[in-house]
Design a protein around this motif. Structure first.
Motif, PDB file in Angstrom:
ATOM      1  N   VAL A   1     -24.751  -4.620 -33.487  1.00  0.00           N
ATOM      2  CA  VAL A   1     -25.188  -5.303 -34.710  1.00  0.00           C
ATOM      3  C   VAL A   1     -24.543  -4.669 -35.941  1.00  0.00           C
ATOM      4  O   VAL A   1     -24.067  -5.371 -36.847  1.00  0.00           O
ATOM      5  CB  VAL A   1     -26.724  -5.275 -34.812  1.00  0.00           C
ATOM      6  N   ALA A   2     -24.487  -3.336 -35.988  1.00  0.00           N
ATOM      7  CA  ALA A   2     -23.880  -2.662 -37.139  1.00  0.00           C
ATOM      8  C   ALA A   2     -22.382  -2.949 -37.209  1.00  0.00           C
ATOM      9  O   ALA A   2     -21.822  -3.161 -38.298  1.00  0.00           O
ATOM     10  CB  ALA A   2     -24.135  -1.158 -37.047  1.00  0.00           C
ATOM     11  N   THR A   3     -21.721  -2.969 -36.047  1.00  0.00           N
ATOM     12  CA  THR A   3     -20.285  -3.277 -36.033  1.00  0.00           C
ATOM     13  C   THR A   3     -20.017  -4.692 -36.516  1.00  0.00           C
ATOM     14  O   THR A   3     -19.090  -4.938 -37.303  1.00  0.00           O
ATOM     15  CB  THR A   3     -19.725  -3.088 -34.612  1.00  0.00           C
ATOM     16  N   LEU A   4     -20.840  -5.628 -36.068  1.00  0.00           N
ATOM     17  CA  LEU A   4     -20.661  -7.017 -36.502  1.00  0.00           C
ATOM     18  C   LEU A   4     -20.971  -7.185 -37.989  1.00  0.00           C
ATOM     19  O   LEU A   4     -20.392  -8.055 -38.650  1.00  0.00           O
ATOM     20  CB  LEU A   4     -21.553  -7.939 -35.671  1.00  0.00           C
TER      21      LEU A   4
ATOM     22  N   ASP B   1     -18.442  -8.866 -40.522  1.00  0.00           N
ATOM     23  CA  ASP B   1     -18.811  -9.906 -41.488  1.00  0.00           C
ATOM     24  C   ASP B   1     -18.405  -9.504 -42.901  1.00  0.00           C
ATOM     25  O   ASP B   1     -17.927 -10.350 -43.686  1.00  0.00           O
ATOM     26  CB  ASP B   1     -20.315 -10.154 -41.429  1.00  0.00           C
ATOM     27  N   LEU B   2     -18.573  -8.226 -43.216  1.00  0.00           N
ATOM     28  CA  LEU B   2     -18.183  -7.747 -44.542  1.00  0.00           C
ATOM     29  C   LEU B   2     -16.676  -7.873 -44.749  1.00  0.00           C
ATOM     30  O   LEU B   2     -16.207  -8.328 -45.805  1.00  0.00           O
ATOM     31  CB  LEU B   2     -18.630  -6.293 -44.709  1.00  0.00           C
ATOM     32  N   ALA B   3     -15.898  -7.490 -43.708  1.00  0.00           N
ATOM     33  CA  ALA B   3     -14.440  -7.597 -43.805  1.00  0.00           C
ATOM     34  C   ALA B   3     -14.001  -9.055 -43.897  1.00  0.00           C
ATOM     35  O   ALA B   3     -13.086  -9.399 -44.671  1.00  0.00           O
ATOM     36  CB  ALA B   3     -13.792  -6.918 -42.596  1.00  0.00           C
ATOM     37  N   LEU B   4     -14.658  -9.932 -43.157  1.00  0.00           N
ATOM     38  CA  LEU B   4     -14.303 -11.350 -43.220  1.00  0.00           C
ATOM     39  C   LEU B   4     -14.647 -11.948 -44.587  1.00  0.00           C
ATOM     40  O   LEU B   4     -13.925 -12.802 -45.104  1.00  0.00           O
ATOM     41  CB  LEU B   4     -15.032 -12.117 -42.106  1.00  0.00           C
ATOM     42  N   GLY B   5     -15.769 -11.495 -45.157  1.00  0.00           N
ATOM     43  CA  GLY B   5     -16.121 -11.977 -46.489  1.00  0.00           C
ATOM     44  C   GLY B   5     -15.104 -11.561 -47.536  1.00  0.00           C
ATOM     45  O   GLY B   5     -14.732 -12.366 -48.411  1.00  0.00           O
ATOM     46  N   ILE B   6     -14.619 -10.300 -47.455  1.00  0.00           N
ATOM     47  CA  ILE B   6     -13.588  -9.838 -48.383  1.00  0.00           C
ATOM     48  C   ILE B   6     -12.290 -10.612 -48.183  1.00  0.00           C
ATOM     49  O   ILE B   6     -11.607 -11.003 -49.146  1.00  0.00           O
ATOM     50  CB  ILE B   6     -13.368  -8.323 -48.208  1.00  0.00           C
ATOM     51  N   THR B   7     -11.961 -10.875 -46.901  1.00  0.00           N
ATOM     52  CA  THR B   7     -10.747 -11.633 -46.603  1.00  0.00           C
ATOM     53  C   THR B   7     -10.838 -13.058 -47.134  1.00  0.00           C
ATOM     54  O   THR B   7      -9.858 -13.623 -47.653  1.00  0.00           O
ATOM     55  CB  THR B   7     -10.508 -11.656 -45.079  1.00  0.00           C
ATOM     56  N   ALA B   8     -12.032 -13.653 -47.004  1.00  0.00           N
ATOM     57  CA  ALA B   8     -12.199 -15.024 -47.503  1.00  0.00           C
ATOM     58  C   ALA B   8     -12.031 -15.097 -49.011  1.00  0.00           C
ATOM     59  O   ALA B   8     -11.507 -16.083 -49.542  1.00  0.00           O
ATOM     60  CB  ALA B   8     -13.579 -15.544 -47.095  1.00  0.00           C
ATOM     61  N   ARG B   9     -12.454 -14.058 -49.729  1.00  0.00           N
ATOM     62  CA  ARG B   9     -12.277 -14.042 -51.184  1.00  0.00           C
ATOM     63  C   ARG B   9     -10.827 -13.757 -51.569  1.00  0.00           C
ATOM     64  O   ARG B   9     -10.332 -14.288 -52.565  1.00  0.00           O
ATOM     65  CB  ARG B   9     -13.186 -12.965 -51.788  1.00  0.00           C
ATOM     66  N   ALA B  10     -10.148 -12.917 -50.758  1.00  0.00           N
ATOM     67  CA  ALA B  10      -8.762 -12.562 -51.087  1.00  0.00           C
ATOM     68  C   ALA B  10      -7.792 -13.671 -50.707  1.00  0.00           C
ATOM     69  O   ALA B  10      -6.779 -13.889 -51.387  1.00  0.00           O
ATOM     70  CB  ALA B  10      -8.379 -11.260 -50.378  1.00  0.00           C
ATOM     71  N   VAL B  11      -8.083 -14.362 -49.592  1.00  0.00           N
ATOM     72  CA  VAL B  11      -7.191 -15.435 -49.121  1.00  0.00           C
ATOM     73  C   VAL B  11      -8.016 -16.709 -48.979  1.00  0.00           C
ATOM     74  O   VAL B  11      -8.509 -17.035 -47.881  1.00  0.00           O
ATOM     75  CB  VAL B  11      -6.529 -15.056 -47.774  1.00  0.00           C
ATOM     76  N   PRO B  12      -8.215 -17.460 -50.050  1.00  0.00           N
ATOM     77  CA  PRO B  12      -9.058 -18.663 -49.978  1.00  0.00           C
ATOM     78  C   PRO B  12      -8.497 -19.736 -49.053  1.00  0.00           C
ATOM     79  O   PRO B  12      -9.250 -20.574 -48.556  1.00  0.00           O
ATOM     80  CB  PRO B  12      -9.106 -19.147 -51.436  1.00  0.00           C
ATOM     81  N   GLN B  13      -7.161 -19.738 -48.829  1.00  0.00           N
ATOM     82  CA  GLN B  13      -6.571 -20.767 -47.976  1.00  0.00           C
ATOM     83  C   GLN B  13      -6.942 -20.600 -46.504  1.00  0.00           C
ATOM     84  O   GLN B  13      -6.808 -21.534 -45.712  1.00  0.00           O
ATOM     85  CB  GLN B  13      -5.036 -20.753 -48.110  1.00  0.00           C
ATOM     86  N   LEU B  14      -7.391 -19.416 -46.134  1.00  0.00           N
ATOM     87  CA  LEU B  14      -7.717 -19.137 -44.732  1.00  0.00           C
ATOM     88  C   LEU B  14      -9.099 -19.697 -44.402  1.00  0.00           C
ATOM     89  O   LEU B  14     -10.076 -19.424 -45.107  1.00  0.00           O
ATOM     90  CB  LEU B  14      -7.675 -17.628 -44.482  1.00  0.00           C
ATOM     91  N   ASN B  15      -9.150 -20.492 -43.321  1.00  0.00           N
ATOM     92  CA  ASN B  15     -10.443 -21.022 -42.847  1.00  0.00           C
ATOM     93  C   ASN B  15     -11.171 -19.910 -42.094  1.00  0.00           C
ATOM     94  O   ASN B  15     -10.968 -19.704 -40.904  1.00  0.00           O
ATOM     95  CB  ASN B  15     -10.228 -22.245 -41.957  1.00  0.00           C
TER      96      ASN B  15
ATOM     97  N   PHE C   1     -15.207 -16.585 -35.946  1.00  0.00           N
ATOM     98  CA  PHE C   1     -16.036 -16.684 -34.743  1.00  0.00           C
ATOM     99  C   PHE C   1     -15.399 -15.986 -33.537  1.00  0.00           C
ATOM    100  O   PHE C   1     -16.048 -15.154 -32.888  1.00  0.00           O
ATOM    101  CB  PHE C   1     -16.325 -18.150 -34.447  1.00  0.00           C
ATOM    102  N   PRO C   2     -14.135 -16.284 -33.179  1.00  0.00           N
ATOM    103  CA  PRO C   2     -13.536 -15.559 -32.039  1.00  0.00           C
ATOM    104  C   PRO C   2     -13.350 -14.070 -32.319  1.00  0.00           C
ATOM    105  O   PRO C   2     -13.417 -13.262 -31.387  1.00  0.00           O
ATOM    106  CB  PRO C   2     -12.197 -16.263 -31.827  1.00  0.00           C
ATOM    107  N   ILE C   3     -13.118 -13.698 -33.588  1.00  0.00           N
ATOM    108  CA  ILE C   3     -12.985 -12.268 -33.912  1.00  0.00           C
ATOM    109  C   ILE C   3     -14.296 -11.544 -33.633  1.00  0.00           C
ATOM    110  O   ILE C   3     -14.308 -10.452 -33.031  1.00  0.00           O
ATOM    111  CB  ILE C   3     -12.554 -12.095 -35.377  1.00  0.00           C
ATOM    112  N   LYS C   4     -15.411 -12.116 -34.037  1.00  0.00           N
ATOM    113  CA  LYS C   4     -16.713 -11.483 -33.832  1.00  0.00           C
ATOM    114  C   LYS C   4     -17.037 -11.366 -32.343  1.00  0.00           C
ATOM    115  O   LYS C   4     -17.568 -10.349 -31.893  1.00  0.00           O
ATOM    116  CB  LYS C   4     -17.803 -12.274 -34.553  1.00  0.00           C
ATOM    117  N   ILE C   5     -16.699 -12.403 -31.577  1.00  0.00           N
ATOM    118  CA  ILE C   5     -16.959 -12.352 -30.136  1.00  0.00           C
ATOM    119  C   ILE C   5     -16.099 -11.271 -29.481  1.00  0.00           C
ATOM    120  O   ILE C   5     -16.591 -10.477 -28.665  1.00  0.00           O
ATOM    121  CB  ILE C   5     -16.687 -13.730 -29.500  1.00  0.00           C
ATOM    122  N   GLY C   6     -14.802 -11.212 -29.841  1.00  0.00           N
ATOM    123  CA  GLY C   6     -13.925 -10.204 -29.257  1.00  0.00           C
ATOM    124  C   GLY C   6     -14.359  -8.786 -29.608  1.00  0.00           C
ATOM    125  O   GLY C   6     -14.408  -7.902 -28.729  1.00  0.00           O
TER     126      GLY C   6
END
Length: 258
Positions: A188-191, A195-209, A215-220
């Motif tokens: 849970v802590a790792t995920l 989530d925090l890294a994905l949120g930063i990435t979404a703000r830095a690269v808005p074009q990325l869905n 979803f696959p990153i979190k599962i892996g």
């Protein structure tokens, strides 16, 4: 005939506690175990306990009905307290599934007949195999045998209705919840960090869905961490079995007025 009736009365009391115990105890209460086999095994175990336990002659009268009810509640209570402790495994799986996104894919657990998270079912199957490998089923049967040392079959509960019993059940449930949180916290802590890294990435690269990629990153990442901490998970399950046996013993002491 006069000697047979007290023996048969004692057998019925022991059979009531044993069968009630099998209804709720982990492993023996699962639907994968046929009901007929449980009844036959309970009847044979009760027959052996009649000769292993020193029970004075019991008359079948009005007080005998109360003894039967007491035996049924005793067997159910001992099994339920063990089931509460073992449910920590399912709770831990639910925590992890919620963070991974598997919570929408709950499946029917064939062992209990209830909805179960995917990883919770995996942990439960692993715990059952570990319990059998450590001869935990022998400890469970020892528990029903030693229960007669704390709660004699021919006596009513000295501690029935006391507040200590409710307090003990609440404390056991709280402890199980804490153990489940300890089992789930590495993933849970790792995920949460993912989530925090994905949120930063979404703000830095808005074009990325980010929803498609995340979803696959979190599962892996979850499976990688799960493999890394599997040894710790098994160690916690072993500790959980010890807690289950200790909780059963403490409940017997409380019900016996100790």
């Amino acid at each position: 005939m006069e000697e047979l009736v007290p023996s048969f009365a004692a057998y019925l009391l022991i059979l009531t506690r044993v069968t009630a115990f099998f209804v709720t105890i982990p492993l023996f209460s699962y639907k994968a175990v046929p009901t007929t086999m449980r009844i036959i095994f309970g009847a044979l175990l009760a027959w052996m306990l009649v000769y292993a336990i020193d029970i004075p002659p019991i008359e079948i009268d009005g007080n005998y009905i109360l003894l039967v009810v007491k035996e049924a509640i005793t067997g159910l209570a001992i099994g339920i307290i063990a089931y509460i402790v073992m449910s920590a495994i399912q709770i831990a799986g639910g925590f992890i599934d919620f963070q991974m996104g598997f919570a929408i894919a709950n499946v029917l657990d064939p062992q209990t007949g209830a909805q179960s998270p995917l990883l919770g079912q995996f942990f439960n199957a692993l715990a059952i195999l570990l319990l059998l490998a450590l001869n935990g089923h022998h400890m469970l049967l020892d528990g029903i045998y030693h229960s007669y040392q704390f709660i004699p079959a021919d006596q009513l509960w000295p501690a029935f209705g006391e507040g200590r019993l409710a307090e003990f059940v609440i404390r056991t449930f709280t402890m199980s919840f804490a153990i489940a949180f300890q089992m789930a916290i590495p993933i849970v802590a790792t995920l949460f960090l993912v989530d925090l890294a994905l949120g930063i990435t979404a703000r830095a690269v808005p074009q990325l869905n980010i929803f498609v990629v995340g979803f696959p990153i979190k599962i892996g990442v979850s499976f990688i961490v799960l493999v890394a901490v599997m040894g710790v998970m098994v160690a916690v399950m072993k500790k959980l079995f010890e807690v289950m046996i200790i909780s059963m013993r403490d409940l017997m002491i409380l019900l016996g007025g100790g």
